[in-house]
Write a protein that holds these residues in place. Structure first.
Motif, PDB file in Angstrom:
ATOM      1  N   ALA A 148       0.648  -1.117  -0.064  1.00 34.63           N
ATOM      2  CA  ALA A 148      -0.113  -0.023   0.060  1.00 34.63           C
ATOM      3  C   ALA A 148       0.932   1.277  -0.089  1.00 34.63           C
ATOM      4  CB  ALA A 148      -0.938  -0.139   1.220  1.00 34.63           C
ATOM      5  N   GLU A 149       2.119   1.083   0.572  1.00 35.73           N
ATOM      6  CA  GLU A 149       2.842   2.322   0.861  1.00 35.73           C
ATOM      7  C   GLU A 149       3.448   2.625  -0.396  1.00 35.73           C
ATOM      8  OE1 GLU A 149       3.665   2.743   5.591  1.00 35.73           O
ATOM      9  OE2 GLU A 149       5.140   1.996   4.293  1.00 35.73           O
ATOM     10  N   TRP A 150       3.845   1.398  -1.289  1.00 32.37           N
ATOM     11  CA  TRP A 150       4.945   1.357  -2.228  1.00 32.37           C
ATOM     12  C   TRP A 150       5.105   2.736  -2.884  1.00 32.37           C
ATOM     13  CZ3 TRP A 150       9.037  -1.402  -2.939  1.00 32.37           C
ATOM     14  CH2 TRP A 150       9.579  -1.488  -4.116  1.00 32.37           C
ATOM     15  N   PRO A 151       4.295   3.195  -3.506  1.00 36.79           N
ATOM     16  CA  PRO A 151       4.147   4.680  -4.458  1.00 36.79           C
ATOM     17  C   PRO A 151       4.884   5.845  -3.537  1.00 36.79           C
ATOM     18  CG  PRO A 151       2.308   3.718  -4.720  1.00 36.79           C
ATOM     19  CD  PRO A 151       2.756   2.928  -3.485  1.00 36.79           C
ATOM     20  N   SER A 152       4.470   5.764  -2.363  1.00 42.32           N
ATOM     21  CA  SER A 152       4.932   6.841  -1.330  1.00 42.32           C
ATOM     22  C   SER A 152       6.445   6.621  -1.066  1.00 42.32           C
ATOM     23  CB  SER A 152       3.979   7.025  -0.347  1.00 42.32           C
ATOM     24  OG  SER A 152       4.012   6.150   0.743  1.00 42.32           O
ATOM     25  N   LEU A 153       6.697   5.176  -0.874  1.00 39.29           N
ATOM     26  CA  LEU A 153       8.070   5.063  -0.502  1.00 39.29           C
ATOM     27  C   LEU A 153       9.073   5.321  -1.670  1.00 39.29           C
ATOM     28  CD1 LEU A 153       7.662   1.376   1.321  1.00 39.29           C
ATOM     29  CD2 LEU A 153       8.059   3.563   2.500  1.00 39.29           C
ATOM     30  N   LEU A 154       8.460   4.920  -2.931  1.00 37.85           N
ATOM     31  CA  LEU A 154       9.475   5.287  -4.151  1.00 37.85           C
ATOM     32  C   LEU A 154       9.638   7.170  -3.800  1.00 37.85           C
ATOM     33  CD1 LEU A 154       8.403   2.828  -6.936  1.00 37.85           C
ATOM     34  CD2 LEU A 154       9.976   2.717  -5.233  1.00 37.85           C
ATOM     35  N   ASP A 155       8.408   7.726  -3.999  1.00 33.94           N
ATOM     36  CA  ASP A 155       8.592   9.032  -3.957  1.00 33.94           C
ATOM     37  C   ASP A 155       9.567   9.530  -2.830  1.00 33.94           C
ATOM     38  OD1 ASP A 155       6.783   9.230  -6.015  1.00 33.94           O
ATOM     39  OD2 ASP A 155       5.041   9.820  -4.681  1.00 33.94           O
ATOM     40  N   GLU A 156       9.444   9.004  -1.785  1.00 35.51           N
ATOM     41  CA  GLU A 156      10.380   9.411  -0.510  1.00 35.51           C
ATOM     42  C   GLU A 156      11.725   9.114  -0.929  1.00 35.51           C
ATOM     43  OE1 GLU A 156       8.867   8.221   3.193  1.00 35.51           O
ATOM     44  OE2 GLU A 156      10.923   8.895   4.180  1.00 35.51           O
ATOM     45  N   LEU A 157      12.050   7.961  -1.540  1.00 35.44           N
ATOM     46  CA  LEU A 157      13.475   7.776  -2.115  1.00 35.44           C
ATOM     47  C   LEU A 157      14.006   8.784  -3.098  1.00 35.44           C
ATOM     48  CD1 LEU A 157      12.999   3.830  -2.147  1.00 35.44           C
ATOM     49  CD2 LEU A 157      14.639   5.010  -0.702  1.00 35.44           C
ATOM     50  N   VAL A 158      13.071   9.050  -3.884  1.00 35.80           N
ATOM     51  CA  VAL A 158      13.627  10.108  -5.104  1.00 35.80           C
ATOM     52  C   VAL A 158      13.751  11.440  -4.327  1.00 35.80           C
ATOM     53  CG1 VAL A 158      12.703  11.318  -7.024  1.00 35.80           C
ATOM     54  CG2 VAL A 158      12.395   8.905  -6.721  1.00 35.80           C
ATOM     55  N   GLU A 159      12.893  11.551  -3.533  1.00 37.50           N
ATOM     56  CA  GLU A 159      12.939  13.102  -2.775  1.00 37.50           C
ATOM     57  C   GLU A 159      14.147  13.224  -1.818  1.00 37.50           C
ATOM     58  OE1 GLU A 159       9.761  14.217   0.270  1.00 37.50           O
ATOM     59  OE2 GLU A 159       8.532  13.982  -1.547  1.00 37.50           O
ATOM     60  N   LYS A 160      14.581  11.958  -1.264  1.00 37.63           N
ATOM     61  CA  LYS A 160      15.990  12.203  -0.325  1.00 37.63           C
ATOM     62  C   LYS A 160      17.199  11.809  -1.155  1.00 37.63           C
ATOM     63  CE  LYS A 160      13.665  10.860   4.042  1.00 37.63           C
ATOM     64  NZ  LYS A 160      13.241   9.860   4.902  1.00 37.63           N
ATOM     65  N   LYS A 161      16.838  11.800  -2.607  1.00 38.46           N
ATOM     66  CA  LYS A 161      17.981  11.604  -3.475  1.00 38.46           C
ATOM     67  C   LYS A 161      18.706  10.331  -3.277  1.00 38.46           C
ATOM     68  CE  LYS A 161      19.061  16.048  -5.009  1.00 38.46           C
ATOM     69  NZ  LYS A 161      17.571  16.778  -5.126  1.00 38.46           N
ATOM     70  N   GLU A 162      18.079   9.395  -2.695  1.00 37.32           N
ATOM     71  CA  GLU A 162      18.380   7.902  -2.503  1.00 37.32           C
ATOM     72  C   GLU A 162      18.517   7.182  -3.748  1.00 37.32           C
ATOM     73  OE1 GLU A 162      18.085   6.025   1.211  1.00 37.32           O
ATOM     74  OE2 GLU A 162      17.462   7.556   2.200  1.00 37.32           O
ATOM     75  N   LEU A 163      17.375   7.328  -4.446  1.00 34.42           N
ATOM     76  CA  LEU A 163      17.413   6.896  -6.003  1.00 34.42           C
ATOM     77  C   LEU A 163      16.825   8.089  -6.703  1.00 34.42           C
ATOM     78  CD1 LEU A 163      15.464   3.801  -5.218  1.00 34.42           C
ATOM     79  CD2 LEU A 163      17.831   3.661  -5.519  1.00 34.42           C
TER      80      LEU A 163
END
Ligand code: ATP
Length: 768
Positions: free
Chosen positions: A120-135
């Motif tokens: 359920a969280e997956w899309p928001s997890l990806l957004d956060e990873l991009v936001e934090k510049k981890e990916l």
């Protein structure tokens, strides 16, 4: 079927359960078969959070021999970090870094809740990873949708929406083995034992163990006893003792409590049983603890693990972004996909209902087999002590019990339950010894005493006994002389007949049914309970004894496979029983990972053997000695008149030119099994009671109704999750392949393809 090549990861999580390795093996091989990459995440969610070496790509041979290993070879852990978003964020990053786009999880309801949250969280997890510049955006772009599928690995069998969880029957098997051992010492010293088994919110293990072992009393969380439970337990134990019983067994689930949620402990029960002013029994407590998880999976769990692993991979490949997250369940004997979150909600609802003391609701949330087993338990251990269930005198019947055909595990358990039920209703249960042959030749004053009334104490210890205590014989009534049999039925004034046995028992009822026209004494209700290792009786998908046989066979095959660990390069060709039905060979092949299975339904041809020999040559050419165990081919005894196990082994040896060797092996009568499996024992009890209830409906002197009602001669069966009676006439005419002595429609046939895929068997020419 796979539109794109996927990278599918498999993980085991939560408490380990036997069969988890079977799921991993099936997922890895099925993924590879479908052209995908397979990965394992080691140590459950812990591995997902840590990443690196915890996520490993798997090859076909990496999972060789895993079916017979207990626990989980890829590890499991309870991971605190995964409960929190930062832990799941790291998990998501590791998935993307490894290119994984689908995850199959095998675990309990906790693990599956975590999985759903992650998805359920997956899309928001990806957004956060991009936001934090981890990916980067480009890195996450191909992974927009996470595909998750669950399989339920848990020993408690506590998940709603599925009839069984992977590991449940293995744990039950271990418990029953231990109780059987304890019974021997209890009986020797005339002691009482209080045995605690696992199950905080679920009494399945305790209840089924109670039915399978014939325990005197059980305590389960879903159905606490009435307020007077102390007096009730003591009076039942007292009554059993006064009837001559030398042992007392009480089974208690670890979550047992009274109606007011006050915990009931093994110590409390011990104090009651040992009370010098009361029963004063020498009482011991045994807490089974972790042995319940131990060991290799039983045949049923191996089948479940394998079929569910295969289905999980299919579900992953067929899922679209809109597909609801599912888990793989077994209902009505079929492997199905079910919505994951609903099952988790329903499972939690049982615990909530127990907490709220709404026990009717808790029971209703369990499956029908659970309620049925509870009823059979109560009827076989307590009901016979009270007169409240007894029928009026004119409704009480004299019921003949007879075994026909070869012995099969569970025959005695069926008789025990049937007799106990008869006694509770006031019927007279009568043993007809040694089948129709015994009935015809040893009646009267013969020392063999073919016809004798049962008493409760005589049969009470039969729940776990293998073979046939009343004796069995293959002879059909016509061979014994129908007129003679009819005259004996008249002489002994039987009001009904209860037959337990294999295809011969089915055939016997068919003959008796037809002979009713001529012989009025046969105008009585009769029913057959299928009991045969071959599982070839029309009218049912399951015969008692077949599970015991499969367990014996996989045990035998595991040992044979292991014996090759010194010689390594060896193929065993094992001949199984099963008459003209390939059920046993196929299911055992599924459970041990055979490279090929030969069945009578398909037959054996030269082209087929040639393809299989070529495949074996390839396998051994690639195998540089890294795989430790031997390879197995299973052949049913009637698969071919010419190609016997020995001949096939000889052909393989000749063709192998010393690169590998081959042996044949015939387990023979070992397959009938020693101690019957708990599944056979429990189902025997459940079905036997239903049979007597069915006969009872007709009552005495029912000749007219018998002649007009097709239900007066029936075969009982399990079809899907339902227990059904099929009129004999219908089963004989529409469902029976008489020439091959098996049902026309064999429900298990689809499993053959799975054995071939997971054994890596290439396409072969089908015999004409
Ligand atoms: P068992 O039936 O043996 O108890 P289980 O899968 O229910 O198995 P849990 O310990 O409840 O076992 O869960 C296993 C792991 O799954 C936990 O350690 C945790 O990492 C993860 N998990 C469980 N529940 C959740 C949740 N609500 N949110 C996130 N992760 C969870």
């Amino acid at each position: 079927m796979a539109p794109v090549k996927k990278k599918i990861a498999i993980m085991t999580s939560g408490g380990d359960s036997p069969g988890m390795n079977g799921v991993v093996r099936a997922c890895v091989r099925m993924a590879l078969h479908m052209g995908c990459d397979a990965y394992c995440v080691y140590e459950g969610y812990e591995g997902l959070v840590r990443g690196g070496d915890y996520i490993r790509k798997m090859a076909w041979d990496d999972v060789r021999g895993w079916l017979s290993e207990g626990g989980t070879l890829i590890g499991t852990a309870r991971c605190m970090e995964f409960y929190e978003r930062p832990g799941r964020l790291t998990g998501a990053k590791n998935m993307v870094l490894n290119g994984i786009d689908a995850l199959i999880i095998c675990g309990g309801d906790g693990s599956l809740t975590g999985a759903d949250k992650f998805r359920a969280e997956w899309p928001s997890l990806l957004d956060e990873l991009v936001e934090k510049k981890e990916l980067t955006k480009d890195q996450v772009a191909p992974y927009k949708h996470l595909n998750i599928v669950g399989t339920v690995g848990s020993i408690d069998n506590d998940m709603s929406g599925t009839d069984a969880t992977i590991g449940g029957y293995s744990a039950l098997s271990r418990i029953c083995e231990m109780v059987d051992y304890i019974e021997a010492t209890a009986s020797s010293h005339s002691r009482a034992f209080v045995i605690e088994v696992m199950g905080r919110h679920c009494g399945w293990l305790a209840l089924m163990a109670g039915v399978a072992t014939g325990a005197d009393f059980v305590f389960i969380p879903e159905k606490p006893r009435e307020d007077n439970w102390k007096e009730e337990m003591c009076s039942i134990v007292q009554k059993h003792r006064s009837l001559g019983k030398r042992k007392t067994i009480v089974i208690i689930a670890e979550g047992a409590h009274d109606k007011y949620s006050n915990k009931i402990t093994p110590e409390m029960i011990k104090d009651l049983l040992a009370d010098p002013k009361g029963l004063h029994l020498d009482t011991r407590i045994t807490t089974l603890g972790h042995v319940q998880r131990g060991g290799t999976a039983v045949a049923y769990d191996r089948m479940l693990a394998t079929l569910q692993g295969v289905e999980a991979v299919k579900a992953v490949l067929e899922a679209t972004p809109e597909t609801e997250t599912c888990f793989i369940a077994i209902t009505e004997n079929k492997i199905v996909r079910r919505p994951l979150m609903q099952a988790v909600i329903d499972t939690k609802a049982v615990a909530k209902a127990i907490e709220a003391q709404d026990f009717d609701k808790a029971m209703s949330l369990r499956d029908t087999e659970f309620a049925d087993q509870y009823a059979s338990y109560m009827l076989t251990t307590t009901a016979n002590l009270s007169t409240q269930f007894q029928l009026p005198k004119d409704k009480r019947m004299k019921i003949g019990f007879i075994n026909v055909g070869a012995p099969a595990g569970g025959m005695n358990a069926a008789i025990r339950a049937g007799v106990a039920y008869c006694i509770s209703r006031g019927h007279e249960p009568v043993a007809i010894h040694n089948g129709f042959a015994g009935f015809a030749r040893h009646h009267g004053d013969s020392p063999l005493g073919a016809v004798r009334s049962f008493d409760w104490l005589e049969v009470d210890g039969w729940a776990s006994k293998g073979g046939s205590e009343i004796g069995t014989n293959r002879e059909l009534p016509k061979e014994s002389g129908m007129e003679h049999i009819a005259s004996l039925v008249k002489k002994y004034k039987f009001d009904a007949l209860f037959l337990i046995g294999g295809f011969e028992a089915f055939h016997a009822v068919s003959q008796l049914r037809i002979a009713r026209e001529e012989f009025p004494s046969l105008r009585i209700p009769m029913t057959v309970l299928p009991a045969t290792i071959s599982n070839n009786v029309p009218g049912t998908e399951y015969s008692i004894g077949s599970d015991t046989c499969l367990n014996e066979l996989i045990d035998y095959c595991d040992k044979i496979k292991q014996s090759a660990s010194a010689a390594r390069r060896r193929v065993f060709v094992i001949e199984t029983q099963g008459g003209r039905s390939g059920y046993v060979a196929t299911l055992a092949g599924l459970g041990v990972g055979a490279v090929a299975v030969y069945t009578p339904e398909e037959g054996v041809s030269l082209g087929m053997l040639e393809a299989d020999v070529r495949h074996l040559k390839d396998v051994f050419a690639k195998d540089k000695g890294q795989s430790r165990a031997g390879r197995l081919i299973l052949i049913n005894e009637k698969a071919s008149k010419v190609y016997t196990a020995k001949l096939i082994a000889d052909i393989i040896r000749e063709e192998a030119h010393d690169h590998f060797e081959s042996r044949d092996s015939i387990p023979g009568h070992v397959q009938q099994g020693g101690v019957p499996s708990p599944m056979d024992r429990c189902r025997a009890a459940r079905l036997a009671i239903k049979c007597i209830q069915h006969l009872e409906n007709f009552g005495r002197d029912a000749a007219d109704r018998v002649m007009s009602d097709p239900m007066s001669s029936t075969v009982i069966g399990i079809r899907g999750a339902s227990v059904v009676f099929t009129p004999m006439k219908e089963a004989e005419e529409k469902e029976t392949d008489w020439a091959n002595r098996r049902p026309i429609d064999e429900h298990w046939m689809y499993m053959k393809g799975t054995v071939d895929i997971l054994g890596g068997r290439p396409a072969y020419p089908k015999p004409e």
